[in-house]
Design a protein around this motif. Structure first.
Motif, PDB file in Angstrom:
ATOM      1  N   CYS A 104       0.828  -0.900  -0.216  1.00 31.08           N
ATOM      2  CA  CYS A 104       0.338   0.155  -0.160  1.00 31.08           C
ATOM      3  C   CYS A 104       0.916   1.089   0.053  1.00 31.08           C
ATOM      4  O   CYS A 104       2.046   1.390   0.569  1.00 31.08           O
ATOM      5  N   HIS A 105       0.611   2.477  -0.496  1.00 30.63           N
ATOM      6  CA  HIS A 105       0.644   3.199  -0.944  1.00 30.63           C
ATOM      7  C   HIS A 105       0.479   3.902   0.926  1.00 30.63           C
ATOM      8  O   HIS A 105      -0.680   3.530   1.589  1.00 30.63           O
ATOM      9  N   PRO A 106       1.689   4.413   1.995  1.00 30.40           N
ATOM     10  CA  PRO A 106       1.562   5.280   3.105  1.00 30.40           C
ATOM     11  C   PRO A 106      -0.035   5.808   3.173  1.00 30.40           C
ATOM     12  O   PRO A 106      -0.653   5.825   4.374  1.00 30.40           O
ATOM     13  N   GLU A 107      -0.194   6.614   2.105  1.00 32.74           N
ATOM     14  CA  GLU A 107      -1.845   7.365   2.702  1.00 32.74           C
ATOM     15  C   GLU A 107      -3.030   6.630   2.471  1.00 32.74           C
ATOM     16  O   GLU A 107      -4.188   7.360   1.920  1.00 32.74           O
ATOM     17  N   THR A 108      -2.721   5.447   1.808  1.00 32.23           N
ATOM     18  CA  THR A 108      -3.968   4.753   1.110  1.00 32.23           C
ATOM     19  C   THR A 108      -4.151   3.599   2.294  1.00 32.23           C
ATOM     20  O   THR A 108      -3.438   3.147   2.726  1.00 32.23           O
ATOM     21  N   ARG A 109      -5.572   3.137   1.601  1.00 29.14           N
ATOM     22  CA  ARG A 109      -5.664   2.172   2.576  1.00 29.14           C
ATOM     23  C   ARG A 109      -5.958   2.415   4.317  1.00 29.14           C
ATOM     24  O   ARG A 109      -5.799   1.531   4.913  1.00 29.14           O
ATOM     25  N   ARG A 110      -6.324   3.588   4.839  1.00 30.03           N
ATOM     26  CA  ARG A 110      -5.869   3.924   6.264  1.00 30.03           C
ATOM     27  C   ARG A 110      -6.703   2.704   6.997  1.00 30.03           C
ATOM     28  O   ARG A 110      -5.955   2.237   8.696  1.00 30.03           O
ATOM     29  N   ASP A 111      -7.631   3.143   6.839  1.00 32.60           N
ATOM     30  CA  ASP A 111      -9.070   2.708   7.985  1.00 32.60           C
ATOM     31  C   ASP A 111      -9.052   1.158   7.972  1.00 32.60           C
ATOM     32  O   ASP A 111      -9.561   0.612   9.199  1.00 32.60           O
TER      33      ASP A 111
ATOM     34  N   ARG B  28      -6.084  -0.774   7.769  1.00 26.62           N
ATOM     35  CA  ARG B  28      -5.409  -1.640   8.127  1.00 26.62           C
ATOM     36  C   ARG B  28      -5.074  -1.075   9.300  1.00 26.62           C
ATOM     37  O   ARG B  28      -4.725  -1.482  10.039  1.00 26.62           O
ATOM     38  N   SER B  29      -5.868   0.156   9.950  1.00 31.16           N
ATOM     39  CA  SER B  29      -5.608   0.719  11.466  1.00 31.16           C
ATOM     40  C   SER B  29      -6.799  -0.331  11.945  1.00 31.16           C
ATOM     41  O   SER B  29      -6.550  -0.997  13.396  1.00 31.16           O
TER      42      SER B  29
ATOM     43  N   SER C 160       1.403  -4.886   3.068  1.00 26.83           N
ATOM     44  CA  SER C 160       1.666  -3.712   4.740  1.00 26.83           C
ATOM     45  C   SER C 160       1.468  -4.304   6.177  1.00 26.83           C
ATOM     46  O   SER C 160       2.754  -3.654   6.570  1.00 26.83           O
TER      47      SER C 160
END
Length: 80
Positions: free
Chosen positions: A15-22, A24-25, A62
């Protein structure tokens, strides 16, 4: 050649660091949740699912890398 850091999978999907954050969290929260419920064995399994191309492998890669960096990765296995 099936581990998260295998040279046979280079470059591995991630994942790009700013994508799929929700998502991944949510997975990170699930990983660190204590204690695992003995009354609910299903709390021991997290099933990441979605259609082909949705980014499941990138998310798993990731998360495996994050866990490896914090020395919490017990195992990983990827199909290519």
């Amino acid at each position: 050649g099936t581990s998260h850091d295998s040279y046979e999978r280079d470059p591995a999907p991630r994942c790009h660091p700013e994508t799929r954050r929700d998502v991944r969290s949510l997975i990170s929260q699930w990983l660190t949740a204590t204690p695992i419920s003995t009354d609910n064995p299903s709390s021991r399994i997290l099933w990441l699912h979605g259609p082909a191309g949705a980014g499941k492998s990138a998310i798993a890669q990731s998360i495996a890398q994050d866990c490896a960096q914090t020395r919490r990765l017990a195992a990983s296995f990827f199909f290519s």
